[in-house]
Design an enzyme around this catalytic site. Structure first.
Site, PDB file in Angstrom:
ATOM      1  N   CYS A  25     -29.930  90.448  96.229  1.00 26.33           N
ATOM      2  CA  CYS A  25     -28.620  90.385  95.568  1.00 26.33           C
ATOM      3  C   CYS A  25     -27.554  89.756  96.448  1.00 26.33           C
ATOM      4  CB  CYS A  25     -28.188  91.787  95.148  1.00 26.33           C
ATOM      5  SG  CYS A  25     -29.228  92.496  93.855  1.00 26.33           S
ATOM      6  N   ASN A  30     -32.014  85.183  91.361  1.00 25.66           N
ATOM      7  CA  ASN A  30     -32.541  86.436  91.904  1.00 25.66           C
ATOM      8  C   ASN A  30     -32.392  87.539  90.870  1.00 25.66           C
ATOM      9  OD1 ASN A  30     -33.223  88.479  94.111  1.00 25.66           O
ATOM     10  ND2 ASN A  30     -31.214  89.182  93.433  1.00 25.66           N
ATOM     11  N   GLU A  31     -33.481  87.922  90.275  1.00 25.59           N
ATOM     12  CA  GLU A  31     -33.542  89.010  89.284  1.00 25.59           C
ATOM     13  C   GLU A  31     -32.289  89.080  88.403  1.00 25.59           C
ATOM     14  OE1 GLU A  31     -32.317  93.062  91.636  1.00 25.59           O
ATOM     15  OE2 GLU A  31     -34.404  92.453  91.875  1.00 25.59           O
TER      16      GLU A  31
END
Length: 553
Positions: free
Chosen positions: A189, A320-321
Protein backbone atom coordinates in the site's frame (compact mmCIF):
# COMPACT_ATOMS: atom_id res chain seq x y z
CA UNK A 1 3.92 12.98 14.88
CA UNK A 2 6.66 13.16 12.25
CA UNK A 3 8.18 16.62 11.87
CA UNK A 4 11.50 18.29 11.13
CA UNK A 5 12.94 17.47 14.57
CA UNK A 6 11.81 13.85 14.97
CA UNK A 7 14.49 11.85 16.88
CA UNK A 8 16.47 15.03 17.63
CA UNK A 9 17.02 16.35 21.16
CA UNK A 10 18.11 19.92 21.85
CA UNK A 11 16.82 21.51 18.64
CA UNK A 12 14.74 24.55 19.51
CA UNK A 13 11.70 25.50 17.45
CA UNK A 14 13.25 28.83 16.65
CA UNK A 15 16.31 26.89 15.52
CA UNK A 16 14.48 25.49 12.50
CA UNK A 17 14.61 27.52 9.27
CA UNK A 18 13.46 27.00 5.68
CA UNK A 19 14.88 30.00 3.82
CA UNK A 20 17.58 28.99 1.34
CA UNK A 21 17.47 25.32 2.28
CA UNK A 22 19.74 22.68 0.84
CA UNK A 23 17.08 21.71 -1.72
CA UNK A 24 13.50 22.62 -2.54
CA UNK A 25 12.65 19.02 -1.66
CA UNK A 26 14.34 19.37 1.75
CA UNK A 27 13.66 22.91 2.96
CA UNK A 28 13.96 22.45 6.74
CA UNK A 29 17.35 22.76 8.42
CA UNK A 30 18.71 23.39 11.92
CA UNK A 31 20.46 26.60 12.91
CA UNK A 32 23.06 25.95 15.59
CA UNK A 33 24.94 28.34 17.82
CA UNK A 34 26.81 27.00 20.86
CA UNK A 35 24.17 24.47 21.99
CA UNK A 36 24.77 20.81 21.10
CA UNK A 37 22.07 18.65 19.55
CA UNK A 38 21.62 14.89 19.79
CA UNK A 39 19.96 12.20 17.69
CA UNK A 40 18.57 9.24 19.62
CA UNK A 41 18.33 6.94 16.59
CA UNK A 42 15.79 4.14 16.55
CA UNK A 43 15.65 3.03 20.21
CA UNK A 44 19.23 4.17 20.60
CA UNK A 45 22.09 3.66 18.18
CA UNK A 46 23.65 0.20 18.19
CA UNK A 47 27.40 0.21 17.61
CA UNK A 48 29.80 -2.70 17.71
CA UNK A 49 33.41 -3.52 18.25
CA UNK A 50 35.39 -4.39 15.17
CA UNK A 51 36.42 -7.95 14.29
CA UNK A 52 38.84 -9.70 16.63
CA UNK A 53 42.51 -9.52 15.64
CA UNK A 54 43.78 -13.01 14.92
CA UNK A 55 46.34 -14.18 17.45
CA UNK A 56 45.87 -11.17 19.74
CA UNK A 57 43.49 -11.95 22.56
CA UNK A 58 41.28 -9.02 23.52
CA UNK A 59 42.36 -6.95 20.51
CA UNK A 60 39.92 -5.81 17.84
CA UNK A 61 40.01 -4.06 14.52
CA UNK A 62 38.53 -0.56 14.61
CA UNK A 63 34.81 -0.37 13.83
CA UNK A 64 34.25 2.51 11.41
CA UNK A 65 31.10 4.61 11.07
CA UNK A 66 30.61 7.04 8.21
CA UNK A 67 29.05 10.43 8.88
CA UNK A 68 27.87 12.92 6.29
CA UNK A 69 25.99 16.20 6.59
CA UNK A 70 25.31 19.36 4.65
CA UNK A 71 26.21 22.66 6.26
CA UNK A 72 26.84 26.34 5.59
CA UNK A 73 27.84 29.41 7.60
CA UNK A 74 25.79 32.61 7.77
CA UNK A 75 28.79 34.87 7.22
CA UNK A 76 32.37 34.51 6.04
CA UNK A 77 33.52 33.02 9.33
CA UNK A 78 34.34 29.38 9.86
CA UNK A 79 32.54 27.10 12.27
CA UNK A 80 34.04 24.06 13.98
CA UNK A 81 31.79 21.12 14.75
CA UNK A 82 32.61 18.00 16.70
CA UNK A 83 30.70 14.89 15.63
CA UNK A 84 30.56 12.18 18.26
CA UNK A 85 28.91 9.04 19.54
CA UNK A 86 28.23 9.56 23.24
CA UNK A 87 26.88 7.38 26.03
CA UNK A 88 23.99 8.22 28.32
CA UNK A 89 26.29 10.29 30.54
CA UNK A 90 27.36 12.32 27.53
CA UNK A 91 30.85 10.83 27.47
CA UNK A 92 32.27 10.27 23.98
CA UNK A 93 32.84 6.79 22.61
CA UNK A 94 34.49 8.30 19.55
CA UNK A 95 34.57 11.67 17.84
CA UNK A 96 35.77 13.59 14.81
CA UNK A 97 36.01 17.27 13.93
CA UNK A 98 34.95 19.12 10.80
CA UNK A 99 35.36 22.77 9.78
CA UNK A 100 32.43 24.40 8.02
CA UNK A 101 33.46 27.20 5.68
CA UNK A 102 31.55 29.56 3.41
CA UNK A 103 27.94 30.56 3.01
CA UNK A 104 27.07 27.97 0.35
CA UNK A 105 25.76 24.52 1.20
CA UNK A 106 28.47 21.86 1.06
CA UNK A 107 28.55 18.20 1.99
CA UNK A 108 30.99 17.32 4.78
CA UNK A 109 32.11 13.80 5.61
CA UNK A 110 33.93 12.26 8.56
CA UNK A 111 34.61 8.89 10.12
CA UNK A 112 33.86 7.87 13.69
CA UNK A 113 36.21 5.06 14.71
CA UNK A 114 35.46 2.79 17.65
CA UNK A 115 38.69 1.30 18.98
CA UNK A 116 39.70 -0.66 22.06
CA UNK A 117 40.63 2.62 23.72
CA UNK A 118 37.86 5.12 24.32
CA UNK A 119 38.07 8.85 24.80
CA UNK A 120 35.84 8.77 27.87
CA UNK A 121 35.18 6.28 30.62
CA UNK A 122 32.10 4.21 29.79
CA UNK A 123 31.14 3.72 33.40
CA UNK A 124 27.71 2.20 32.86
CA UNK A 125 28.08 0.58 29.46
CA UNK A 126 30.36 -2.41 29.25
CA UNK A 127 30.90 -4.11 25.92
CA UNK A 128 29.28 -7.54 25.77
CA UNK A 129 31.01 -10.67 24.57
CA UNK A 130 29.15 -10.26 21.28
CA UNK A 131 30.84 -6.90 20.80
CA UNK A 132 27.67 -4.85 21.21
CA UNK A 133 28.13 -1.54 22.93
CA UNK A 134 25.37 -0.36 25.23
CA UNK A 135 21.88 0.57 24.10
CA UNK A 136 21.75 4.24 24.99
CA UNK A 137 24.29 5.52 22.51
CA UNK A 138 23.38 8.84 20.87
CA UNK A 139 24.86 10.78 17.98
CA UNK A 140 25.94 14.30 18.89
CA UNK A 141 26.77 17.48 16.98
CA UNK A 142 28.81 19.67 19.32
CA UNK A 143 29.32 23.24 18.03
CA UNK A 144 32.19 25.48 19.08
CA UNK A 145 31.56 29.22 19.44
CA UNK A 146 28.44 31.37 19.17
CA UNK A 147 28.41 32.06 15.42
CA UNK A 148 25.50 30.49 13.58
CA UNK A 149 25.74 27.49 11.25
CA UNK A 150 23.04 25.73 9.20
CA UNK A 151 22.99 21.90 9.29
CA UNK A 152 20.86 19.42 7.37
CA UNK A 153 20.75 15.85 5.95
CA UNK A 154 22.74 14.27 8.75
CA UNK A 155 23.54 10.60 8.13
CA UNK A 156 25.32 7.99 10.26
CA UNK A 157 25.99 4.52 8.86
CA UNK A 158 28.36 1.67 9.63
CA UNK A 159 31.06 1.25 7.01
CA UNK A 160 30.52 -2.51 7.01
CA UNK A 161 27.28 -2.95 5.07
CA UNK A 162 25.89 -5.62 2.73
CA UNK A 163 28.16 -5.79 -0.34
CA UNK A 164 29.31 -2.28 0.58
CA UNK A 165 26.07 -0.73 -0.68
CA UNK A 166 24.58 0.62 2.53
CA UNK A 167 22.07 -1.98 3.71
CA UNK A 168 22.18 -3.37 7.23
CA UNK A 169 24.33 -6.44 6.79
CA UNK A 170 22.62 -9.04 8.98
CA UNK A 171 19.15 -8.19 7.66
CA UNK A 172 20.26 -8.25 4.03
CA UNK A 173 22.11 -11.54 4.55
CA UNK A 174 19.01 -13.12 6.09
CA UNK A 175 17.04 -12.17 2.98
CA UNK A 176 19.81 -13.29 0.63
CA UNK A 177 19.82 -16.69 2.37
CA UNK A 178 16.30 -17.21 1.03
CA UNK A 179 17.86 -17.31 -2.47
CA UNK A 180 15.21 -14.92 -3.84
CA UNK A 181 14.70 -14.97 -7.60
CA UNK A 182 13.19 -11.48 -7.53
CA UNK A 183 12.33 -8.61 -5.19
CA UNK A 184 9.08 -6.64 -5.34
CA UNK A 185 9.47 -3.04 -4.22
CA UNK A 186 8.87 -0.45 -2.82
CA UNK A 187 6.10 -2.31 -0.98
CA UNK A 188 2.34 -2.81 -1.02
CA UNK A 189 0.00 0.00 0.00
CA UNK A 190 3.00 2.31 0.33
CA UNK A 191 3.28 2.54 -3.45
CA UNK A 192 -0.21 3.87 -4.16
CA UNK A 193 -0.24 5.86 -0.96
CA UNK A 194 -2.47 7.72 1.47
CA UNK A 195 -4.35 9.80 -1.09
CA UNK A 196 -3.35 11.35 -4.39
CA UNK A 197 -0.62 13.53 -2.88
CA UNK A 198 1.09 10.53 -1.28
CA UNK A 199 1.45 8.25 -4.35
CA UNK A 200 5.02 6.93 -4.53
CA UNK A 201 6.85 8.64 -7.40
CA UNK A 202 10.05 6.77 -8.18
CA UNK A 203 11.80 9.90 -9.49
CA UNK A 204 11.63 11.40 -5.98
CA UNK A 205 13.75 8.50 -4.70
CA UNK A 206 16.75 8.68 -7.05
CA UNK A 207 19.53 11.16 -7.72
CA UNK A 208 21.56 13.01 -5.07
CA UNK A 209 20.30 12.43 -1.54
CA UNK A 210 19.72 16.14 -0.98
CA UNK A 211 17.17 16.21 -3.82
CA UNK A 212 15.24 13.12 -2.82
CA UNK A 213 11.84 14.01 -1.44
CA UNK A 214 11.01 12.55 1.98
CA UNK A 215 7.49 11.28 2.61
CA UNK A 216 5.27 9.73 5.23
CA UNK A 217 3.37 6.63 4.23
CA UNK A 218 0.03 4.99 4.82
CA UNK A 219 1.47 2.63 7.44
CA UNK A 220 2.37 5.59 9.61
CA UNK A 221 6.14 5.84 9.33
CA UNK A 222 8.61 8.10 7.57
CA UNK A 223 10.73 7.56 4.48
CA UNK A 224 13.92 9.59 4.14
CA UNK A 225 14.39 7.96 0.70
CA UNK A 226 17.99 7.13 1.51
CA UNK A 227 16.71 3.74 0.39
CA UNK A 228 15.36 4.57 -3.07
CA UNK A 229 14.93 2.86 -6.41
CA UNK A 230 18.65 2.96 -7.17
CA UNK A 231 19.43 1.15 -3.92
CA UNK A 232 16.64 -1.37 -4.51
CA UNK A 233 17.96 -2.19 -7.98
CA UNK A 234 21.52 -2.43 -6.63
CA UNK A 235 20.35 -4.76 -3.87
CA UNK A 236 18.66 -7.04 -6.40
CA UNK A 237 21.86 -7.19 -8.43
CA UNK A 238 23.90 -7.97 -5.32
CA UNK A 239 21.63 -10.95 -4.55
CA UNK A 240 21.29 -12.17 -8.13
CA UNK A 241 17.56 -11.43 -8.03
CA UNK A 242 15.40 -9.81 -10.71
CA UNK A 243 13.96 -6.40 -9.80
CA UNK A 244 10.17 -6.08 -9.83
CA UNK A 245 9.40 -2.38 -9.32
CA UNK A 246 5.69 -1.75 -8.79
CA UNK A 247 4.08 1.62 -9.51
CA UNK A 248 0.61 2.95 -8.75
CA UNK A 249 -2.07 2.36 -11.38
CA UNK A 250 -3.12 6.02 -11.44
CA UNK A 251 -5.12 5.82 -8.21
CA UNK A 252 -4.19 5.95 -4.52
CA UNK A 253 -5.06 3.27 -1.98
CA UNK A 254 -8.80 2.75 -1.60
CA UNK A 255 -8.24 2.92 2.17
CA UNK A 256 -7.01 6.53 2.00
CA UNK A 257 -8.41 8.92 4.58
CA UNK A 258 -10.36 11.97 3.47
CA UNK A 259 -8.40 14.80 1.83
CA UNK A 260 -8.98 18.53 2.28
CA UNK A 261 -12.12 18.20 0.15
CA UNK A 262 -13.48 15.49 2.43
CA UNK A 263 -13.02 12.87 -0.31
CA UNK A 264 -11.61 9.50 0.83
CA UNK A 265 -10.61 6.32 -0.99
CA UNK A 266 -9.35 6.47 -4.57
CA UNK A 267 -10.35 10.15 -4.76
CA UNK A 268 -11.17 9.89 -8.46
CA UNK A 269 -7.61 8.99 -9.38
CA UNK A 270 -4.95 11.17 -10.96
CA UNK A 271 -6.75 13.78 -13.10
CA UNK A 272 -6.90 12.71 -16.73
CA UNK A 273 -5.10 15.89 -17.76
CA UNK A 274 -2.10 14.71 -15.69
CA UNK A 275 -2.13 11.09 -16.84
CA UNK A 276 0.14 11.61 -19.91
CA UNK A 277 2.91 12.90 -17.64
CA UNK A 278 2.36 10.10 -15.14
CA UNK A 279 2.55 7.51 -17.93
CA UNK A 280 5.74 9.14 -19.17
CA UNK A 281 7.19 8.80 -15.65
CA UNK A 282 6.45 5.06 -15.80
CA UNK A 283 8.12 4.75 -19.20
CA UNK A 284 11.08 6.78 -17.94
CA UNK A 285 11.66 4.14 -15.25
CA UNK A 286 12.37 1.53 -17.92
CA UNK A 287 14.69 4.00 -19.65
CA UNK A 288 16.44 4.78 -16.35
CA UNK A 289 16.97 1.07 -15.67
CA UNK A 290 17.90 -0.15 -19.15
CA UNK A 291 18.86 2.84 -21.29
CA UNK A 292 22.17 3.99 -22.76
CA UNK A 293 23.73 6.86 -20.76
CA UNK A 294 25.07 8.32 -24.00
CA UNK A 295 21.59 8.92 -25.41
CA UNK A 296 19.23 8.99 -22.41
CA UNK A 297 19.18 11.57 -19.63
CA UNK A 298 17.54 9.08 -17.29
CA UNK A 299 20.14 6.41 -18.01
CA UNK A 300 22.81 9.07 -17.47
CA UNK A 301 21.38 9.68 -14.01
CA UNK A 302 21.82 5.97 -13.29
CA UNK A 303 25.39 6.11 -14.59
CA UNK A 304 26.15 9.24 -12.56
CA UNK A 305 24.98 7.38 -9.46
CA UNK A 306 27.63 4.73 -10.11
CA UNK A 307 26.01 2.16 -12.41
CA UNK A 308 26.77 2.84 -16.09
CA UNK A 309 25.75 -0.69 -17.13
CA UNK A 310 22.01 -1.30 -17.53
CA UNK A 311 20.11 -3.12 -14.79
CA UNK A 312 18.37 -5.29 -17.41
CA UNK A 313 14.88 -4.74 -16.05
CA UNK A 314 12.57 -7.46 -17.36
CA UNK A 315 9.26 -6.78 -15.62
CA UNK A 316 7.23 -4.03 -14.04
CA UNK A 317 4.17 -4.10 -11.79
CA UNK A 318 1.21 -1.77 -12.21
CA UNK A 319 -1.15 -1.40 -9.25
CA UNK A 320 -1.41 -2.96 -5.80
CA UNK A 321 -4.52 -4.83 -4.67
CA UNK A 322 -6.67 -1.93 -5.87
CA UNK A 323 -10.41 -1.57 -5.70
CA UNK A 324 -11.36 -2.45 -9.28
CA UNK A 325 -13.38 0.68 -9.98
CA UNK A 326 -14.04 2.51 -13.24
CA UNK A 327 -11.50 5.18 -12.26
CA UNK A 328 -8.93 2.46 -11.66
CA UNK A 329 -9.66 0.50 -14.84
CA UNK A 330 -9.35 3.52 -17.14
CA UNK A 331 -5.97 4.58 -15.79
CA UNK A 332 -4.65 1.04 -15.30
CA UNK A 333 -5.25 0.08 -18.94
CA UNK A 334 -3.77 3.36 -20.20
CA UNK A 335 -0.52 2.61 -18.32
CA UNK A 336 -0.31 -1.09 -19.19
CA UNK A 337 -0.97 -0.41 -22.88
CA UNK A 338 1.64 2.37 -23.03
CA UNK A 339 4.34 0.21 -21.42
CA UNK A 340 3.63 -2.78 -23.63
CA UNK A 341 3.53 -0.71 -26.82
CA UNK A 342 6.86 1.00 -26.17
CA UNK A 343 8.62 -1.92 -24.47
CA UNK A 344 6.98 -5.16 -25.74
CA UNK A 345 9.76 -7.23 -24.14
CA UNK A 346 8.88 -6.00 -20.64
CA UNK A 347 6.52 -8.24 -18.70
CA UNK A 348 3.61 -6.20 -17.31
CA UNK A 349 2.25 -7.52 -14.01
CA UNK A 350 -1.21 -6.19 -13.16
CA UNK A 351 -3.44 -6.66 -10.12
CA UNK A 352 -6.73 -8.33 -9.19
CA UNK A 353 -7.54 -6.72 -5.86
CA UNK A 354 -6.79 -7.58 -2.23
CA UNK A 355 -8.64 -10.93 -1.91
CA UNK A 356 -8.91 -14.32 -3.59
CA UNK A 357 -11.95 -15.83 -5.33
CA UNK A 358 -14.86 -15.11 -4.99
CA UNK A 359 -14.31 -11.44 -4.10
CA UNK A 360 -15.80 -8.97 -6.58
CA UNK A 361 -12.44 -7.21 -7.14
CA UNK A 362 -10.81 -10.57 -7.96
CA UNK A 363 -13.54 -11.48 -10.43
CA UNK A 364 -13.56 -8.07 -12.14
CA UNK A 365 -9.75 -7.82 -12.11
CA UNK A 366 -9.38 -11.20 -13.79
CA UNK A 367 -12.04 -10.27 -16.37
CA UNK A 368 -10.03 -7.16 -17.29
CA UNK A 369 -6.79 -9.16 -17.45
CA UNK A 370 -8.23 -11.85 -19.73
CA UNK A 371 -9.79 -9.30 -22.04
CA UNK A 372 -6.56 -7.32 -22.24
CA UNK A 373 -3.92 -10.03 -22.20
CA UNK A 374 -2.09 -8.26 -25.05
CA UNK A 375 -1.14 -5.63 -22.48
CA UNK A 376 -1.19 -7.65 -19.24
CA UNK A 377 1.14 -10.64 -18.97
CA UNK A 378 0.44 -11.61 -15.37
CA UNK A 379 -1.63 -10.47 -12.38
CA UNK A 380 -0.70 -10.06 -8.74
CA UNK A 381 -2.93 -11.97 -6.31
CA UNK A 382 -2.98 -11.22 -2.57
CA UNK A 383 -4.59 -13.12 0.28
CA UNK A 384 -4.07 -13.76 3.99
CA UNK A 385 -5.97 -16.68 5.48
CA UNK A 386 -6.17 -19.06 8.43
CA UNK A 387 -4.24 -22.37 8.15
CA UNK A 388 -7.47 -24.26 7.46
CA UNK A 389 -8.09 -22.31 4.26
CA UNK A 390 -4.76 -23.39 2.80
CA UNK A 391 -5.30 -27.02 3.80
CA UNK A 392 -8.81 -27.07 2.32
CA UNK A 393 -7.94 -25.31 -0.97
CA UNK A 394 -5.06 -27.41 -2.25
CA UNK A 395 -6.64 -27.54 -5.69
CA UNK A 396 -6.97 -23.73 -5.84
CA UNK A 397 -4.79 -23.29 -8.95
CA UNK A 398 -5.53 -26.68 -10.54
CA UNK A 399 -8.42 -25.33 -12.59
CA UNK A 400 -6.96 -21.99 -13.74
CA UNK A 401 -7.02 -21.27 -17.46
CA UNK A 402 -3.57 -22.19 -18.81
CA UNK A 403 -3.96 -19.65 -21.63
CA UNK A 404 -4.82 -16.70 -19.40
CA UNK A 405 -2.23 -14.27 -17.98
CA UNK A 406 0.11 -15.85 -15.46
CA UNK A 407 -0.27 -15.51 -11.69
CA UNK A 408 2.14 -13.73 -9.40
CA UNK A 409 1.19 -14.55 -5.81
CA UNK A 410 2.66 -11.32 -4.49
CA UNK A 411 1.37 -11.27 -0.91
CA UNK A 412 0.20 -14.19 1.14
CA UNK A 413 0.59 -15.68 4.60
CA UNK A 414 -1.20 -17.99 6.98
CA UNK A 415 -2.62 -15.99 9.90
CA UNK A 416 -3.19 -18.13 12.95
CA UNK A 417 -2.19 -18.21 16.61
CA UNK A 418 0.43 -20.94 16.19
CA UNK A 419 3.55 -20.08 14.17
CA UNK A 420 4.34 -23.72 13.35
CA UNK A 421 0.80 -24.33 12.09
CA UNK A 422 1.11 -21.25 9.88
CA UNK A 423 4.44 -22.35 8.41
CA UNK A 424 3.18 -25.88 7.72
CA UNK A 425 0.05 -24.55 5.99
CA UNK A 426 2.21 -22.24 3.85
CA UNK A 427 4.56 -25.09 2.99
CA UNK A 428 1.70 -27.33 1.88
CA UNK A 429 0.38 -24.43 -0.21
CA UNK A 430 3.78 -24.01 -1.85
CA UNK A 431 3.83 -27.69 -2.77
CA UNK A 432 0.60 -27.13 -4.65
CA UNK A 433 1.86 -23.88 -6.16
CA UNK A 434 4.91 -25.71 -7.52
CA UNK A 435 2.59 -28.32 -9.02
CA UNK A 436 0.92 -25.42 -10.81
CA UNK A 437 4.15 -23.74 -11.84
CA UNK A 438 2.85 -23.33 -15.38
CA UNK A 439 0.27 -20.91 -13.95
CA UNK A 440 1.90 -19.41 -10.85
CA UNK A 441 5.23 -18.04 -12.00
CA UNK A 442 6.29 -16.22 -8.81
CA UNK A 443 5.40 -16.08 -5.11
CA UNK A 444 6.45 -13.80 -2.27
CA UNK A 445 5.48 -14.05 1.38
CA UNK A 446 4.44 -10.78 3.01
CA UNK A 447 5.19 -8.77 5.02
CA UNK A 448 8.93 -9.35 4.94
CA UNK A 449 10.33 -7.34 7.87
CA UNK A 450 9.11 -6.16 11.26
CA UNK A 451 11.01 -4.29 13.98
CA UNK A 452 10.23 -5.49 17.50
CA UNK A 453 8.02 -3.01 19.28
CA UNK A 454 6.68 -1.44 16.08
CA UNK A 455 4.39 -4.08 14.66
CA UNK A 456 1.18 -3.05 12.94
CA UNK A 457 0.62 -6.32 11.09
CA UNK A 458 1.00 -9.97 12.07
CA UNK A 459 2.54 -12.29 11.12
CA UNK A 460 5.80 -11.18 9.48
CA UNK A 461 8.67 -13.25 8.13
CA UNK A 462 11.72 -11.68 9.79
CA UNK A 463 11.76 -9.86 13.14
CA UNK A 464 14.64 -7.71 14.31
CA UNK A 465 15.85 -5.18 16.87
CA UNK A 466 18.95 -2.98 16.82
CA UNK A 467 21.31 -5.88 17.38
CA UNK A 468 19.58 -9.12 16.44
CA UNK A 469 17.65 -10.80 13.63
CA UNK A 470 15.06 -13.44 14.52
CA UNK A 471 13.77 -15.79 11.84
CA UNK A 472 10.16 -16.95 12.09
CA UNK A 473 8.97 -20.48 11.40
CA UNK A 474 7.59 -19.17 8.11
CA UNK A 475 11.07 -17.89 7.22
CA UNK A 476 12.48 -21.39 7.69
CA UNK A 477 9.81 -22.80 5.37
CA UNK A 478 10.44 -20.12 2.72
CA UNK A 479 14.17 -20.78 2.96
CA UNK A 480 13.67 -24.50 2.41
CA UNK A 481 11.70 -23.85 -0.77
CA UNK A 482 13.97 -21.04 -1.95
CA UNK A 483 17.14 -23.08 -1.59
CA UNK A 484 15.62 -26.12 -3.32
CA UNK A 485 13.73 -24.57 -6.22
CA UNK A 486 13.95 -26.35 -9.53
CA UNK A 487 13.15 -25.40 -13.10
CA UNK A 488 11.41 -28.71 -13.83
CA UNK A 489 8.46 -30.14 -11.91
CA UNK A 490 8.26 -33.93 -11.69
CA UNK A 491 4.78 -35.36 -11.17
CA UNK A 492 4.28 -37.66 -8.23
CA UNK A 493 1.46 -39.32 -6.33
CA UNK A 494 1.23 -39.57 -2.54
CA UNK A 495 -0.53 -42.69 -1.32
CA UNK A 496 -2.14 -41.95 2.04
CA UNK A 497 -5.61 -42.53 3.48
CA UNK A 498 -7.97 -39.83 2.23
CA UNK A 499 -8.53 -38.48 5.75
CA UNK A 500 -4.80 -37.72 6.08
CA UNK A 501 -3.88 -36.52 2.60
CA UNK A 502 -4.61 -32.84 3.11
CA UNK A 503 -2.18 -32.70 6.04
CA UNK A 504 0.85 -33.73 3.97
CA UNK A 505 2.33 -31.85 1.05
CA UNK A 506 4.95 -33.21 -1.35
CA UNK A 507 6.75 -31.71 -4.31
CA UNK A 508 9.49 -33.13 -6.55
CA UNK A 509 11.55 -30.64 -8.56
CA UNK A 510 14.76 -30.79 -10.57
CA UNK A 511 17.42 -28.12 -10.98
CA UNK A 512 18.72 -28.92 -14.45
CA UNK A 513 21.74 -26.65 -14.07
CA UNK A 514 22.89 -28.39 -10.87
CA UNK A 515 21.65 -31.79 -11.99
CA UNK A 516 19.90 -32.28 -8.64
CA UNK A 517 16.43 -33.58 -7.89
CA UNK A 518 14.74 -32.84 -4.56
CA UNK A 519 11.71 -34.22 -2.79
CA UNK A 520 10.14 -31.74 -0.37
CA UNK A 521 7.79 -33.13 2.26
CA UNK A 522 5.67 -30.99 4.60
CA UNK A 523 4.08 -33.09 7.35
CA UNK A 524 1.38 -31.31 9.37
CA UNK A 525 0.39 -34.55 11.08
CA UNK A 526 1.43 -34.99 14.73
CA UNK A 527 3.06 -38.36 13.88
CA UNK A 528 6.25 -39.43 12.13
CA UNK A 529 5.81 -40.39 8.48
CA UNK A 530 7.80 -43.13 6.76
CA UNK A 531 7.50 -42.88 3.00
CA UNK A 532 8.62 -45.26 0.32
CA UNK A 533 9.63 -43.44 -2.87
CA UNK A 534 8.81 -45.84 -5.67
CA UNK A 535 10.53 -45.47 -9.00
CA UNK A 536 13.79 -44.83 -7.16
CA UNK A 537 14.41 -48.30 -5.80
CA UNK A 538 11.75 -47.78 -3.13
CA UNK A 539 14.02 -45.37 -1.30
CA UNK A 540 12.80 -44.86 2.27
CA UNK A 541 12.49 -41.39 3.83
CA UNK A 542 11.36 -40.50 7.32
CA UNK A 543 9.99 -37.14 8.44
CA UNK A 544 9.00 -36.16 11.98
CA UNK A 545 5.53 -34.95 12.82
CA UNK A 546 4.76 -31.25 12.35
CA UNK A 547 7.91 -30.60 10.35
CA UNK A 548 9.21 -30.15 6.80
CA UNK A 549 12.24 -31.66 5.14
CA UNK A 550 14.07 -31.93 1.80
CA UNK A 551 15.49 -35.18 0.44
CA UNK A 552 17.91 -35.31 -2.47
CA UNK A 553 16.90 -38.11 -4.81
Amino acid sequence: QWNATTAWVGVEKEGIATENGVSQNNPHYAVLGATPIYNIGWDGIAIRRGAAVEGKEGKHQPAIYEVSLHARCFDAKKKNLTLALVNQEGLPVCQAKIKVQGTDWKEYKAQLIVTDKYEGELASEAITKEGKLGKNIRFAILPKGEQKVAVDLVSLNPQDTYKGHGLRKDLAEAIADLKPRFVRFPGGCMLHGQGLKNIYHWKESVGPQKDRKPAYNIWGYHQTRQLGFYEYFQWCEDMGAEPLPVLAAGVPCQNSVADERGVAGQQGGIPMSEMPQYIQDVLDLVEWANGDPATSKWAKMRADAGHPAPFNLKMIGIGNEDLISTDFEQRYLMICKAVKQKYPQIEVVGTVGPFHFPSSDYIEGWKIARENKRWIDAVDEHYYEQPGWFLNHQDYYDHYDRKAPKVYLGEYASRGANAVDNALAEGIHLCNVERNGDVVEMTSYAPLLCKDGYSNWQPDMIYFDNNNVRASESYKMQKMFGQHAGDLYISSVLSLPDALKKYVGTSVVKDSKLGKTWLKVVNALPRTLKLSVSGLGNKQVTIAGRSAQVFEL
